[in-house]
Design a protein around this motif. Structure first.
Motif, PDB file in Angstrom:
ATOM      1  N   ASP A 180       0.842  -1.196   0.000  1.00  0.00           N
ATOM      2  CA  ASP A 180       0.000   0.000   0.000  1.00  0.00           C
ATOM      3  C   ASP A 180       0.883   1.254   0.000  1.00  0.00           C
ATOM      4  O   ASP A 180       2.071   1.197   0.310  1.00  0.00           O
ATOM      5  N   ILE A 181       0.286   2.381  -0.372  1.00  0.00           N
ATOM      6  CA  ILE A 181       1.027   3.656  -0.412  1.00  0.00           C
ATOM      7  C   ILE A 181       0.443   4.639   0.604  1.00  0.00           C
ATOM      8  O   ILE A 181       0.592   5.853   0.453  1.00  0.00           O
ATOM      9  N   VAL A 182      -0.209   4.089   1.618  1.00  0.00           N
ATOM     10  CA  VAL A 182      -0.943   4.946   2.541  1.00  0.00           C
ATOM     11  C   VAL A 182      -0.035   5.973   3.218  1.00  0.00           C
ATOM     12  O   VAL A 182      -0.469   7.056   3.601  1.00  0.00           O
ATOM     13  N   THR A 195       2.314   5.879 -12.643  1.00  0.00           N
ATOM     14  CA  THR A 195       1.695   7.023 -11.973  1.00  0.00           C
ATOM     15  C   THR A 195       0.888   6.616 -10.751  1.00  0.00           C
ATOM     16  O   THR A 195       0.308   7.478 -10.087  1.00  0.00           O
ATOM     17  N   GLY A 196       0.833   5.329 -10.453  1.00  0.00           N
ATOM     18  CA  GLY A 196       0.132   4.878  -9.252  1.00  0.00           C
ATOM     19  C   GLY A 196      -1.349   4.652  -9.460  1.00  0.00           C
ATOM     20  O   GLY A 196      -2.123   4.704  -8.495  1.00  0.00           O
ATOM     21  N   LYS A 197      -1.773   4.381 -10.693  1.00  0.00           N
ATOM     22  CA  LYS A 197      -3.199   4.192 -10.966  1.00  0.00           C
ATOM     23  C   LYS A 197      -3.791   3.067 -10.125  1.00  0.00           C
ATOM     24  O   LYS A 197      -4.856   3.217  -9.524  1.00  0.00           O
ATOM     25  N   THR A 198      -3.105   1.926 -10.107  1.00  0.00           N
ATOM     26  CA  THR A 198      -3.631   0.777  -9.364  1.00  0.00           C
ATOM     27  C   THR A 198      -3.693   1.075  -7.879  1.00  0.00           C
ATOM     28  O   THR A 198      -4.692   0.768  -7.209  1.00  0.00           O
ATOM     29  N   ALA A 199      -2.628   1.658  -7.341  1.00  0.00           N
ATOM     30  CA  ALA A 199      -2.622   1.994  -5.918  1.00  0.00           C
ATOM     31  C   ALA A 199      -3.744   2.970  -5.584  1.00  0.00           C
ATOM     32  O   ALA A 199      -4.435   2.829  -4.566  1.00  0.00           O
ATOM     33  N   VAL A 200      -3.947   3.952  -6.446  1.00  0.00           N
ATOM     34  CA  VAL A 200      -5.030   4.919  -6.219  1.00  0.00           C
ATOM     35  C   VAL A 200      -6.376   4.215  -6.235  1.00  0.00           C
ATOM     36  O   VAL A 200      -7.248   4.482  -5.392  1.00  0.00           O
ATOM     37  N   ALA A 201      -6.572   3.305  -7.184  1.00  0.00           N
ATOM     38  CA  ALA A 201      -7.849   2.597  -7.277  1.00  0.00           C
ATOM     39  C   ALA A 201      -8.119   1.790  -6.016  1.00  0.00           C
ATOM     40  O   ALA A 201      -9.240   1.788  -5.484  1.00  0.00           O
ATOM     41  N   LEU A 202      -7.102   1.084  -5.501  1.00  0.00           N
ATOM     42  CA  LEU A 202      -7.286   0.256  -4.311  1.00  0.00           C
ATOM     43  C   LEU A 202      -7.521   1.114  -3.072  1.00  0.00           C
ATOM     44  O   LEU A 202      -8.370   0.791  -2.230  1.00  0.00           O
ATOM     45  N   HIS A 203      -6.778   2.198  -2.949  1.00  0.00           N
ATOM     46  CA  HIS A 203      -6.979   3.073  -1.797  1.00  0.00           C
ATOM     47  C   HIS A 203      -8.321   3.789  -1.897  1.00  0.00           C
ATOM     48  O   HIS A 203      -8.945   4.091  -0.875  1.00  0.00           O
ATOM     49  N   ARG A 204      -8.776   4.036  -3.112  1.00  0.00           N
ATOM     50  CA  ARG A 204     -10.111   4.612  -3.278  1.00  0.00           C
ATOM     51  C   ARG A 204     -11.176   3.628  -2.801  1.00  0.00           C
ATOM     52  O   ARG A 204     -12.157   4.019  -2.158  1.00  0.00           O
ATOM     53  N   ALA A 205     -10.989   2.343  -3.099  1.00  0.00           N
ATOM     54  CA  ALA A 205     -11.931   1.337  -2.608  1.00  0.00           C
ATOM     55  C   ALA A 205     -11.996   1.363  -1.080  1.00  0.00           C
ATOM     56  O   ALA A 205     -13.083   1.330  -0.485  1.00  0.00           O
ATOM     57  N   ALA A 206     -10.823   1.422  -0.443  1.00  0.00           N
ATOM     58  CA  ALA A 206     -10.793   1.460   1.023  1.00  0.00           C
ATOM     59  C   ALA A 206     -11.444   2.730   1.553  1.00  0.00           C
ATOM     60  O   ALA A 206     -12.184   2.703   2.549  1.00  0.00           O
ATOM     61  N   GLN A 235      -3.042  -8.374  -1.302  1.00  0.00           N
ATOM     62  CA  GLN A 235      -2.841  -8.048   0.112  1.00  0.00           C
ATOM     63  C   GLN A 235      -3.018  -6.567   0.427  1.00  0.00           C
ATOM     64  O   GLN A 235      -2.961  -6.180   1.596  1.00  0.00           O
ATOM     65  N   VAL A 236      -3.247  -5.742  -0.600  1.00  0.00           N
ATOM     66  CA  VAL A 236      -3.307  -4.311  -0.338  1.00  0.00           C
ATOM     67  C   VAL A 236      -4.518  -3.945   0.508  1.00  0.00           C
ATOM     68  O   VAL A 236      -4.397  -3.289   1.548  1.00  0.00           O
ATOM     69  N   LEU A 237      -5.703  -4.352   0.099  1.00  0.00           N
ATOM     70  CA  LEU A 237      -6.905  -3.976   0.852  1.00  0.00           C
ATOM     71  C   LEU A 237      -6.947  -4.611   2.241  1.00  0.00           C
ATOM     72  O   LEU A 237      -7.306  -3.932   3.206  1.00  0.00           O
ATOM     73  N   PRO A 238      -6.589  -5.895   2.412  1.00  0.00           N
ATOM     74  CA  PRO A 238      -6.516  -6.415   3.781  1.00  0.00           C
ATOM     75  C   PRO A 238      -5.554  -5.633   4.672  1.00  0.00           C
ATOM     76  O   PRO A 238      -5.799  -5.452   5.859  1.00  0.00           O
ATOM     77  N   SER A 239      -4.438  -5.132   4.095  1.00  0.00           N
ATOM     78  CA  SER A 239      -3.499  -4.346   4.899  1.00  0.00           C
ATOM     79  C   SER A 239      -4.104  -3.015   5.321  1.00  0.00           C
ATOM     80  O   SER A 239      -3.637  -2.386   6.272  1.00  0.00           O
ATOM     81  N   LEU A 240      -5.149  -2.576   4.620  1.00  0.00           N
ATOM     82  CA  LEU A 240      -5.846  -1.338   4.966  1.00  0.00           C
ATOM     83  C   LEU A 240      -7.110  -1.616   5.770  1.00  0.00           C
ATOM     84  O   LEU A 240      -7.928  -0.717   5.977  1.00  0.00           O
ATOM     85  N   GLY A 241      -7.294  -2.862   6.200  1.00  0.00           N
ATOM     86  CA  GLY A 241      -8.429  -3.197   7.052  1.00  0.00           C
ATOM     87  C   GLY A 241      -9.703  -3.515   6.306  1.00  0.00           C
ATOM     88  O   GLY A 241     -10.772  -3.588   6.923  1.00  0.00           O
TER      89      GLY A 241
END
Length: 752
Positions: free
Chosen positions: A175-177, A204-215, A245-251
């Motif tokens: 994650d890039i939190v 540019t972090g598109k995937t990371a942004v999408a996953l963090h947006r979901a969270a 593992q990105v979203l589980p790491s964000l709870g």
């Protein structure tokens, strides 16, 4: 410096103490719940629900075990806030916040405050940890006139970002939190409603942004999304494993991750097929083709059908069948739902023939009803109905279509014979990713005749109500019951009592959605959305009628022949121009030296997209090495074996060289990963360019770029993708002449 670390370590120790208390309390409640008696059906239901809730809480606490707190804001009013992956409150002090969830509105200043617009922030601190120990602090002083400097203000917020960017890759996305940038934060926290397109070049972090947006959306709109769930669609199974593992790491654990090939429940589209075949299946014209194919299954016999019923001959001719078909079609019901109407008309026509043979003038209404009932039960009649208007599943329908040149010619008259030949296949073959949207479309056209299931459900409910009524009657018959005391009979009726004992579905929203084709999601996120075919867009729009969607991609990286090079063209049939565009312009992954080479390839594509600006340089220029064709695979294997840099190495190859290069690399590097779904945690992995979409590696060895370009009409797009997978260094090994766009590559020995 050490004093500051000690202070943060003390606070972090206190936070983990609170987290341990929460975990212990939840664990105790879970154990107590599991020990409770479960003979009562209602108690079992409550226990199952509580178990699911407690287990989810434990999973959330465990997910932040090694990264609870990552930041601190010091405000000009001398207050401070700590920022972390979840929120924690002091239950002993009127629920005073000890740690702010990164998604909370109060945390935005951690990502947005600048020296020009400090938003009341005097200092922003990045806290780096290793498990439960503080290892480093990076401070960014935003109020330059404020006192209290610590002596290490030279390390700005960029230090944490560059540290993360330069860290070796592990085969799983992190994650890039801790390092979300302002342009990313704006997109992550954008509102729920409507279609948001996030266009961004590689890195540019598109995937990371999408996953963090979901969270973020699940945190902010929990009540709206918990019931309907969030669907994330990725380009392939390897990619989904990479981001898993990105979203589980964000709870967050309640999100459904699927590929396009998974979108039809019960089937998985994993069989490979030629790109040209997939492109035909992805065309929007397939929707009309399937509609014609369904009508083609509602047949008129060329010759009268003679049925033997109780040793007598009955005749089904074209006129009878045409009349039955016309009446069924006039209902405008779907194929399977209209079939009973067709069958009823056929049975009625045959019954009239039988009545005429017996002497219709001597039969009353009851006699005619008996004849119809007996006629409907005849095997010969049912076989004729099945031949003329078969009950079809989507799977059987598509198998029959793709196995028959005649049916394909009827459904797809505008295709050439060669194009239709690409669609022909044996019914025994498995499904491909391009088949999943066709299965879904077929299900929409065929419908389901669920009369038998509904009748069975009604019978079950009647039986349960009868049983419940019997229980209440027994309670009411007790001789010693006090008439002045209310009993169960006075408080509840049989219907409500039966409902209380119905089995409840304790699956998560994601689990239920995965099994239900008619499920509609609260929000849909698509990564590499530019790869969606026109038929895949239809499926996703059906899954999200609210049109609450986040579409992430880069039209310059479109590799599938059925993909798009225009967001407007893809979305126009569904939302017209009612969508909003957000662009990511900063390349965090690809070093400037590599991006300079990739930018030349992008210019050749002439997409109108500007190359994203890289934030760093490595000082290592991309190199090329020419070898004889016979030695290409061996050279790649030797280079992979000699790779001694940190992190992961990907050997990217054209489809036609995958087996040869894979075998050579595996012989020299026994633990190398290759195949359809390779283990990305391996130090060396061999992938086709298509498999590498959305992934990143420390180093990349690219084989035969000319073959990558030649393999597909979108081969130059694939070359652009291949060049931008590396975070540190790129080498190109080739036997054929290089594409002209790669003129910046330097000639260097393998060790260079």
């Amino acid at each position: 410096m050490s004093t500051e670390i000690d202070v943060e370590q003390e606070y972090l120790t206190m936070l983990y103490g609170r987290l341990d208390d929460l975990r212990a309390d939840t664990d105790t409640r879970l154990a107590r719940t599991l020990r409770e008696p479960s003979s009562n059906p209602q108690a079992m239901t409550q226990r199952d629900a509580a178990t699911a809730l407690y287990s989810e809480q434990l999973a959330q606490y465990g997910s932040v075990e090694n990264g609870l707190c990552f930041g601190r804001l010091d405000f000009t009013d001398e207050t401070r806030s700590y920022i972390g992956r979840i929120g924690l409150f002091d239950t002993e002090d009127d629920y005073e916040p000890l740690l702010l969830d990164w998604r909370a509105p109060a945390s935005r200043a951690f990502y947005l405050a600048t020296a020009a617009s400090p938003d009341g922030v005097r200092r922003r601190r990045h806290i780096r940890t290793s498990q439960r120990k503080v290892t480093a602090l990076d401070d960014e002083v935003l109020d330059l006139g404020a006192g209290g400097h610590t002596g290490h203000e030279g390390l700005t917020g960029e230090a944490a970002l560059l540290s993360a960017l330069n860290a070796s890759r592990t085969g799983q996305m992190a994650d890039i939190v801790e390092t979300i940038q302002a342009e990313q934060d704006d997109i992550i926290r954008s509102g729920l409603n409507g279609v948001l397109v996030v266009q961004g070049g590689p890195g540019t972090g598109k995937t990371a942004v999408a996953l963090h947006r979901a969270a973020y959306l699940l945190y902010t709109y929990r009540e709206q999304l918990a019931r309907r769930g969030v669907l994330i669609v990725g380009p392939n199974a390897t990619f989904l494993k990479y981001i898993g593992q990105v979203l589980p790491s964000l709870g967050e654990t309640g999100v459904l991750l699927q590929t396009v090939g998974d979108l039809y429940p019960g089937e998985r589209g994993v069989r490979p097929e030629p790109a040209e075949t997939a492109e035909i299946k992805g065309r929007i014209t397939m929707a009309d083709a399937l509609r014609r194919a369904v009508r083609d299954r509602q047949e008129i016999p060329e010759e009268p059908m003679v049925l033997i019923v109780e040793r007598e001959e009955l005749v089904l001719d074209a006129e009878i069948v045409k009349a039955a078909r016309a009446r069924a079609r006039r209902t405008r019901k779907l194929h399977n739902e209209a079939r009973p109407i067709f069958a009823e008309e056929i049975v009625a026509a045959l019954a009239r023939q039988e009545a005429d043979r017996l002497g219709a003038e001597f039969l009353d209404a009851a006699d005619l009803a008996d004849i119809r009932r007996e006629m409907a039960a005849e095997d010969a009649v049912q076989d004729a109905i099945e031949a003329l208007w078969p009950q079809l599943t989507p799977q059987q329908f598509l198998q029959d279509l793709f196995a028959s040149p005649d049916r394909l010619a009827t459904a797809l008259p505008d295709l050439t014979e060669d194009e239709r030949a690409l669609l022909l296949r044996s019914p025994r073959l498995g499904w491909t990713a391009a088949d999943a949207p066709l299965l879904d479309e077929a299900a929409e056209l065929l419908g389901v005749d669920d009369r038998a299931e509904r009748a069975e459900e009604a019978r079950r409910q009647r039986d349960e109500q009868d049983y419940a009524q019997g229980v209440l009657d027994i309670l009411q018959m007790e001789d010693d019951a006090d008439p002045d005391i209310l009993t169960a009979y006075d408080l509840i009726d049989a219907g409500r009592l039966a409902e209380r004992h119905d089995d409840e579905d304790h699956r998560t929203a994601a689990e239920r959605a995965a099994a239900d084709r008619s499920w509609t999601f609260g929000h849909v996120i698509v990564d590499e959305a530019q790869e969606l075919s026109a038929m895949a867009w239809r499926v996703l729009m059906r899954r999200c009628p609210s049109r609450s969607m986040t579409l992430v991609g880069d039209v310059a990286q479109t590799g599938d022949l059925a993909g798009t090079d225009s967001w407007a063209a893809a979305l126009a049939p569904y939302v017209d121009d009612r969508w909003r565009l957000a662009e990511l312009t900063v390349n965090y992954r690809t070093p400037a030296e590599v991006m300079a080479v990739a930018a030349d390839v992008l210019a050749e594509l002439d997409t109108g997209q500007a190359a994203p600006s890289s934030v760093r340089e490595t000082g290592v220029p991309p190199w090329r090495l020419r070898v004889p064709a016979a030695g290409l695979a061996t050279t790649l294997a030797e280079l992979a074996a000699e790779e001694d840099g940190p992190g992961t190495l990907a050997v990217l190859v054209p489809e036609g060289l995958a087996d040869e290069v894979g075998a050579a690399v595996a012989a020299r590097v026994p633990d190398a990963a290759l195949g359809e779904q390779p283990e990305l945690e391996s130090r060396v992995v061999v992938l086709t360019v298509r498999q590498s979409k959305g992934l990143e590696f420390d180093a990349v060895l690219l084989a035969e770029p000319a073959a990558v370009v030649a393999e597909s009409a979108r081969g130059t797009n694939d070359l652009y993708v291949a060049l931008t997978r590396a975070t540190q260094r790129v080498g190109v090994v080739h036997a054929a002449d290089l594409p002209p766009a790669l003129h910046r590559l330097v000639t260097a020995p393998p060790s260079g």
